[in-house]
Design a protein around this motif. Structure first.
Motif, PDB file in Angstrom:
ATOM      1  N   THR A  18       0.837  -1.203   0.000  1.00 33.42           N
ATOM      2  CA  THR A  18       0.000   0.000   0.000  1.00 33.42           C
ATOM      3  C   THR A  18       0.869   1.249   0.000  1.00 33.42           C
ATOM      4  OG1 THR A  18      -1.729  -1.167   1.232  1.00 33.42           O
ATOM      5  CG2 THR A  18      -1.828   1.239   1.238  1.00 33.42           C
ATOM      6  N   ALA A  19       1.940   1.235   0.794  1.00 31.64           N
ATOM      7  CA  ALA A  19       2.846   2.390   0.834  1.00 31.64           C
ATOM      8  C   ALA A  19       3.490   2.610  -0.536  1.00 31.64           C
ATOM      9  CB  ALA A  19       3.913   2.169   1.904  1.00 31.64           C
ATOM     10  N   ARG A  20       3.844   1.525  -1.217  1.00 27.89           N
ATOM     11  CA  ARG A  20       4.495   1.634  -2.520  1.00 27.89           C
ATOM     12  C   ARG A  20       3.515   2.044  -3.606  1.00 27.89           C
ATOM     13  NH1 ARG A  20       5.044  -2.756  -5.392  1.00 27.89           N
ATOM     14  NH2 ARG A  20       5.105  -4.072  -3.506  1.00 27.89           N
ATOM     15  N   CYS A  21       2.308   1.481  -3.573  1.00 28.23           N
ATOM     16  CA  CYS A  21       1.301   1.788  -4.601  1.00 28.23           C
ATOM     17  C   CYS A  21       0.609   3.122  -4.354  1.00 28.23           C
ATOM     18  CB  CYS A  21       0.257   0.680  -4.661  1.00 28.23           C
ATOM     19  SG  CYS A  21       0.882  -0.919  -5.230  1.00 28.23           S
ATOM     20  N   GLY A  22       0.535   3.529  -3.096  1.00 31.79           N
ATOM     21  CA  GLY A  22      -0.099   4.799  -2.771  1.00 31.79           C
ATOM     22  C   GLY A  22      -1.577   4.706  -2.475  1.00 31.79           C
ATOM     23  N   THR A  23      -2.179   3.540  -2.747  1.00 33.46           N
ATOM     24  CA  THR A  23      -3.613   3.364  -2.483  1.00 33.46           C
ATOM     25  C   THR A  23      -3.868   1.935  -2.029  1.00 33.46           C
ATOM     26  OG1 THR A  23      -4.158   2.671  -4.734  1.00 33.46           O
ATOM     27  CG2 THR A  23      -4.235   5.040  -4.276  1.00 33.46           C
ATOM     28  N   VAL A  24      -4.945   1.777  -1.242  1.00 35.82           N
ATOM     29  CA  VAL A  24      -5.344   0.441  -0.829  1.00 35.82           C
ATOM     30  C   VAL A  24      -5.808  -0.367  -2.031  1.00 35.82           C
ATOM     31  CG1 VAL A  24      -7.023  -0.856   0.545  1.00 35.82           C
ATOM     32  CG2 VAL A  24      -5.931   1.173   1.518  1.00 35.82           C
ATOM     33  N   ARG A  56      -5.251  10.404   6.270  1.00 36.57           N
ATOM     34  CA  ARG A  56      -5.961  10.850   5.082  1.00 36.57           C
ATOM     35  C   ARG A  56      -5.313  12.094   4.495  1.00 36.57           C
ATOM     36  NH1 ARG A  56      -9.031   7.140   2.610  1.00 36.57           N
ATOM     37  NH2 ARG A  56     -10.137   5.875   4.168  1.00 36.57           N
ATOM     38  N   SER A  57      -5.250  12.127   3.163  1.00 41.07           N
ATOM     39  CA  SER A  57      -4.741  13.298   2.454  1.00 41.07           C
ATOM     40  C   SER A  57      -5.634  13.500   1.236  1.00 41.07           C
ATOM     41  CB  SER A  57      -3.276  13.095   2.036  1.00 41.07           C
ATOM     42  OG  SER A  57      -2.812  14.202   1.289  1.00 41.07           O
ATOM     43  N   GLY A  58      -6.663  14.355   1.398  1.00 44.00           N
ATOM     44  CA  GLY A  58      -7.657  14.488   0.339  1.00 44.00           C
ATOM     45  C   GLY A  58      -8.413  13.192   0.193  1.00 44.00           C
ATOM     46  N   ARG A  59      -8.389  12.637  -1.029  1.00 42.29           N
ATOM     47  CA  ARG A  59      -9.050  11.353  -1.262  1.00 42.29           C
ATOM     48  C   ARG A  59      -8.084  10.177  -1.128  1.00 42.29           C
ATOM     49  NH1 ARG A  59     -13.080  12.281  -6.494  1.00 42.29           N
ATOM     50  NH2 ARG A  59     -14.381  13.928  -5.550  1.00 42.29           N
ATOM     51  N   LEU A  61      -4.162   8.526   0.679  1.00 48.54           N
ATOM     52  CA  LEU A  61      -3.501   8.237   1.938  1.00 48.54           C
ATOM     53  C   LEU A  61      -2.096   8.798   1.915  1.00 48.54           C
ATOM     54  CD1 LEU A  61      -4.475   4.476   2.464  1.00 48.54           C
ATOM     55  CD2 LEU A  61      -5.455   6.464   3.635  1.00 48.54           C
ATOM     56  N   ARG A  62      -1.616   9.157   3.098  1.00 45.42           N
ATOM     57  CA  ARG A  62      -0.260   9.649   3.238  1.00 45.42           C
ATOM     58  C   ARG A  62       0.366   8.954   4.446  1.00 45.42           C
ATOM     59  NH1 ARG A  62      -0.070  15.856   3.771  1.00 45.42           N
ATOM     60  NH2 ARG A  62      -1.135  15.342   5.727  1.00 45.42           N
ATOM     61  N   LEU A  63       1.611   8.520   4.305  1.00 46.20           N
ATOM     62  CA  LEU A  63       2.304   7.866   5.399  1.00 46.20           C
ATOM     63  C   LEU A  63       2.540   8.846   6.549  1.00 46.20           C
ATOM     64  CD1 LEU A  63       4.983   5.852   3.402  1.00 46.20           C
ATOM     65  CD2 LEU A  63       3.228   4.834   4.863  1.00 46.20           C
ATOM     66  N   THR A  64       2.345   8.360   7.763  1.00 44.61           N
ATOM     67  CA  THR A  64       2.751   9.136   8.933  1.00 44.61           C
ATOM     68  C   THR A  64       4.268   9.014   9.077  1.00 44.61           C
ATOM     69  OG1 THR A  64       2.516   7.248  10.399  1.00 44.61           O
ATOM     70  CG2 THR A  64       0.551   8.614  10.051  1.00 44.61           C
ATOM     71  N   THR A  65       4.833   9.722  10.035  1.00 40.50           N
ATOM     72  CA  THR A  65       6.272   9.622  10.261  1.00 40.50           C
ATOM     73  C   THR A  65       6.667   8.197  10.607  1.00 40.50           C
ATOM     74  OG1 THR A  65       6.362  11.916  11.030  1.00 40.50           O
ATOM     75  CG2 THR A  65       8.191  10.476  11.638  1.00 40.50           C
ATOM     76  N   ALA A  66       5.886   7.558  11.485  1.00 43.72           N
ATOM     77  CA  ALA A  66       6.156   6.165  11.839  1.00 43.72           C
ATOM     78  C   ALA A  66       5.971   5.247  10.641  1.00 43.72           C
ATOM     79  CB  ALA A  66       5.241   5.732  12.985  1.00 43.72           C
ATOM     80  N   GLY A  67       4.926   5.526   9.854  1.00 48.37           N
ATOM     81  CA  GLY A  67       4.676   4.708   8.671  1.00 48.37           C
ATOM     82  C   GLY A  67       5.803   4.813   7.658  1.00 48.37           C
TER      83      GLY A  67
END
Length: 291
Positions: A18-24, A56-59, A61-67
């Motif tokens: 998900t982090a690499r693709c940017g979306t679930v 959440r970032s608009g529509r 997802l955005r990683l948190t610092t921990a993420g």
């Protein structure tokens, strides 16, 4: 932290994808899972760690610092796992695999193939499959164990280079053509792969006789055969004319000049060379000393 406290691998995979693709949705498509399954695994991982991994970032997802920290570690760990598993699989081959040797067409036909039986006689237990090709090698598409190339291009990442010999070129002709060549009454045979070769050579040898005509061939092996048959004077690499010169089918009155490039053998740097491939590489280096 105890090993038993490390999160489930499936949860880490869902999170890293998900982090690499940017979306679930993108992660779900890549892992062939449902949107809900990906979300459950990410939430379970966040609950276990004790902090949110996305916000959440608009529509989107955005990683948190921990993420972001965890995603970087996961990415490097999965890369290490992939490389290690590939290496182990290579080592587990029980039957000797054939060595795939890729070589430029003219070098294969005029130099390598006439000598390859020497290697086969010395190592009858090693199978060598020969393919022809030139220029850059894509490590993602071409998994040839060894690739013999003229190194006149940028080497792609993932390939190691073993230098062999310097490239030299010069005019060759049948012995009967020598008199016509000296009088400037000859056809210059060139290759479409190096269209400026004659101009460069004539500038280097201003006292050499100039041709009355030029004709081009698609490959050097065709040009050498044409020169041996008396159709003209070919400007060729030494390696493709070597055997005909030794048999006195061709003469090279001006010798051969370095053109600034080299030949070498490339092999995938992330795949250790096996014993058989190493023997073939050593044999190629030994044979190249005669050029």
């Amino acid at each position: 932290m105890k090993r038993s406290d490390i999160p489930y691998l499936d949860d880490l995979r869902a999170f890293e994808t998900t982090a690499r693709c940017g979306t679930v949705r993108g992660a779900a498509d890549e892992l062939s899972l449902t949107h809900a399954a990906i979300s459950r695994r990410i939430n379970r991982l966040a609950d276990m760690i004790g902090t949110p991994l996305f916000e959440r970032s608009g529509r989107g997802l955005r990683l948190t610092t921990a993420g972001d920290q965890l995603a970087d570690v996961c990415r490097r760990s999965f890369d290490d796992l992939s490389r290690t598993i590939a290496t182990i699989r290579e080592a587990q081959v029980t039957e000797p695999a054939a060595i795939l040797l890729s070589c430029e067409r003219s070098v294969a036909m005029r130099w390598l193939i006439p000598r390859l039986s020497q290697f086969q006689d010395a190592h009858p237990e090693i199978a060598v499959h020969l393919s022809v090709g030139g220029g850059p090698v894509d490590s993602k598409q071409n998994r040839a164990a060894l690739a013999l190339r003229r190194l006149d291009f940028e080497i792609a990442s993932g390939w190691s280079v073993v230098p062999l010999f310097d490239e030299t070129i010069g005019p060759v002709m049948s012995p009967d053509m020598r008199s016509s060549f000296d009088q400037g009454d000859y056809i210059a045979l060139g290759s479409n792969t190096r269209p400026d070769a004659w101009d460069d050579w004539l500038r280097l040898h201003p006292d050499a006789p100039r041709p009355r005509e030029r004709r081009m061939f698609d490959h050097h092996f065709l040009m050498v055969e044409a020169a041996s048959s008396g159709l003209g004077v070919g400007l060729v690499p030494h390696i493709v004319a070597l055997d005909d010169i030794n048999r006195e089918r061709l003469v090279a009155p001006f010798g051969f000049d370095p053109d600034g490039s080299r030949y070498g053998v490339l092999h995938p740097s992330q795949i250790p060379l096996g014993k058989d491939a190493s023997l073939l590489l050593d044999w190629l280096r030994d044979r190249s000393r005669d050029i």
